[in-house]
Design an enzyme around this catalytic site. Structure first.
Site, short mmCIF file in Angstrom:
data_model
loop_
_atom_site.label_atom_id
_atom_site.label_comp_id
_atom_site.label_asym_id
_atom_site.label_seq_id
_atom_site.Cartn_x
_atom_site.Cartn_y
_atom_site.Cartn_z
N THR A 81 9.34 17.57 -41.63
CA THR A 81 9.26 17.11 -40.03
C THR A 81 7.41 17.57 -40.46
OG1 THR A 81 9.49 17.96 -38.34
CG2 THR A 81 9.43 19.61 -39.92
N ASP A 82 6.75 16.15 -39.17
CA ASP A 82 5.69 16.99 -39.19
C ASP A 82 5.26 18.19 -38.27
OD1 ASP A 82 6.34 16.71 -36.30
OD2 ASP A 82 5.22 15.69 -35.92
N GLU A 83 6.00 18.95 -38.16
CA GLU A 83 5.99 20.35 -37.40
C GLU A 83 6.18 21.37 -38.46
OE1 GLU A 83 9.59 22.08 -34.71
OE2 GLU A 83 9.78 20.18 -34.22
N LYS B 249 11.69 24.47 -42.95
CA LYS B 249 11.14 23.06 -43.30
C LYS B 249 9.80 23.12 -43.89
CE LYS B 249 12.50 19.83 -42.61
NZ LYS B 249 13.63 19.22 -43.44
N TYR C 113 12.43 26.97 -37.18
CA TYR C 113 12.62 25.52 -37.78
C TYR C 113 11.25 25.12 -38.35
CZ TYR C 113 12.92 20.51 -38.20
OH TYR C 113 13.33 19.54 -38.38
N SER C 114 10.43 25.39 -38.39
CA SER C 114 9.44 24.62 -38.87
C SER C 114 9.24 25.26 -40.01
CB SER C 114 8.05 24.35 -37.79
OG SER C 114 7.44 25.44 -36.98
N PRO D 220 9.69 29.34 -26.30
CA PRO D 220 9.15 30.09 -26.48
C PRO D 220 8.39 29.58 -28.23
CG PRO D 220 11.09 31.55 -26.52
CD PRO D 220 11.71 29.96 -25.77
#
Ligand code: NAD
Ligand code: DAU
Length: 353
Positions: free
Chosen positions: A134-136, A163, A159-160, A291
């Site tokens: 992902t780009d995150e 990943k 999450y990021s 948040p």
């Protein structure tokens, strides 16, 4: 039949995975596509009804965190490649419960890397481990600039961060063990079959049912939207023509402030549902912000465009209309999902917000 390739797709029952599986099954009848998926709340075999009987497709229910199950799978098939999409994918869920993100996204990826490495035993000819990211992982942008393949990692949500960890492990296996890997980092996808926890399908479902449409903060956060079939086309191209060890950014060059996107969606929904203009807009409700909410994502995908000739569809409004049409004409798919657990999820995430 002599198979030209046997490819393991993980997470193939999810949103993007199902479009990837369908594309490969249809475009490459001489490949065998093995879809391994745990069928979490986000996995849905209904997404693949139209291809489930094809002779070059197999589904197997597997949790990638279960090392033994992955090893057994690699004993049952001789894989030429892995396209790894299985993941916990929703940022809000990673904030309320990060553990599953660590297990699936990090431990699950390492299990796959170890098993592929062991199974291929140093003979990497024609092999590929393709990791979908992902780009995150690049963090959050201000009003200027775009993420390139060289942007340093700066993940800011569980999450990021999970990943980013998995991306680092994939690169480490390439550099340390020579495992042939590719990573692609993509921006926000939209289109048919997306679980209605994500902004666009959640808003479509709520507007359809005349429920409030929750917009976080002031709706000023910006995302770069890409039609899911464009992502699947990019994955196909990168799988077949990408350079091993490299990274490709994938994005639609299509930035929208959330509030502008929701206003456009409201106009489309009024038109499609035959409601007077302005009806859906009245449902927009500004709620407490996420948040650590990343302000802006924007992807520079020029490398993929220039080197591999990929192009996304240019007309976002047409893509959005197509998506709305799909949700409105697949109400059974949607109703199945929003009964039971979904209501509980929705209440826990949005009540009191
Ligand atoms: P999704 O949540 O719709 O689907 C994930 C799939 O993985 C589901 O079918 C689920 O059952 C399966 N899965 C989850 N945990 C598993 C486990 N432990 N073992 C086996 N299967 C498991 O996700 P998505 O939006 O289709 O995203 C797919 C991939 O693409 C993810 O890796 C995500 O990080 C990445 N990605 C998504 C987007 C996006 O906008 N949705 C953008 C860029 C990258
Ligand atoms: O950028 C790629 C990523 O895009 C993927 O890696 C993730 O798997 C995918 O979920 C997506 O992450 P986002 O957090 O950007 O997507 P989401 O649809 O959850 O939110 C999009 C934007 O809309 C974000 O700024 C938060 C906001 N939002 C979201 C929801 C669910 C709202 O304002 N209201 C909502 O109810």
């Amino acid at each position: 039949m002599n198979r030209r390739k046997t490819i393991l797709v993980t997470g193939g029952a999810g949103f993007i995975g199902s479009h990837v599986v369908r594309r490969f099954v249809k475009n490459y009848p001489d490949y065998l596509i093995v879809n391994a998926d745990k069928l979490t709340y986000a996995g849905n075999l209904e997404n693949l009804k139209d291809i489930e009987a094809k002779p070059n497709y197999v589904f197997t229910k597997i949790d990638i965190v279960n090392k033994q199950a992955i090893q057994d799978l690699f004993r049952n098939y001789v894989f030429d490649g892995v396209i790894h999409l299985a993941a916990e994918s929703h940022v809000d869920r990673s904030i309320t419960g990060p553990d599953e993100f660590v297990f699936t996204n990090i431990v699950g990826t390492v299990n796959l890397l170890n098993t592929a490495l062991h199974s291929w035993q140093g003979d990497f000819r024609e092999k590929l481990f393709y990791h979908i990211s992902t780009d995150e992982v690049y963090g959050s942008l201000g009003s200027e600039g775009k993420f390139t393949e060289e942007t340093p990692y700066d993940p800011r949500s569980p999450y990021s961060a999970s990943k980013a960890s998995s991306d680092h492990m994939v690169r480490a296996y390439h550099h340390t063990f020579g495992l042939p890997t590719i990573i692609s980092n993509c921006s926000n996808n939209y289109g048919p079959n997306q679980f209605p926890e994500k902004l666009i399908p959640l808003a479509i479902n709520n507007i359809k049912n005349s429920r409030p449409v929750p917009v976080y903060g002031k709706g000023e956060n910006i995302r770069d939207w890409l039609y899911v079939e464009d992502h699947a086309a990019a994955i196909d191209l990168i799988y077949h023509k990408g350079i091993t060890g490299d990274t490709y950014n994938i994005g639609g060059n299509n930035e929208w402030r959330n509030i502008d996107l929701i206003n456009l969606l409201c106009r489309i929904m009024d038109k499609k549902l035959g409601r007077p203009e302005g009806t859906s807009q009245k449902l927009i409700t500004f709620v407490k912000d996420r948040p650590g909410h990343d302000l802006r994502y924007s992807i520079d995908s020029s490398r993929l465009q220039e080197e591999l000739g990929w192009k996304p569809i240019p007309d976002f409004e047409a893509g959005l209309e197509k998506t709305v049409d799909w949700y409105l004409s697949n109400s059974a798919w949607l109703e199945n999902i929003i009964s039971g657990d979904y209501e509980r999820y929705y209440d826990s995430m949005y009540s009191g917000r």
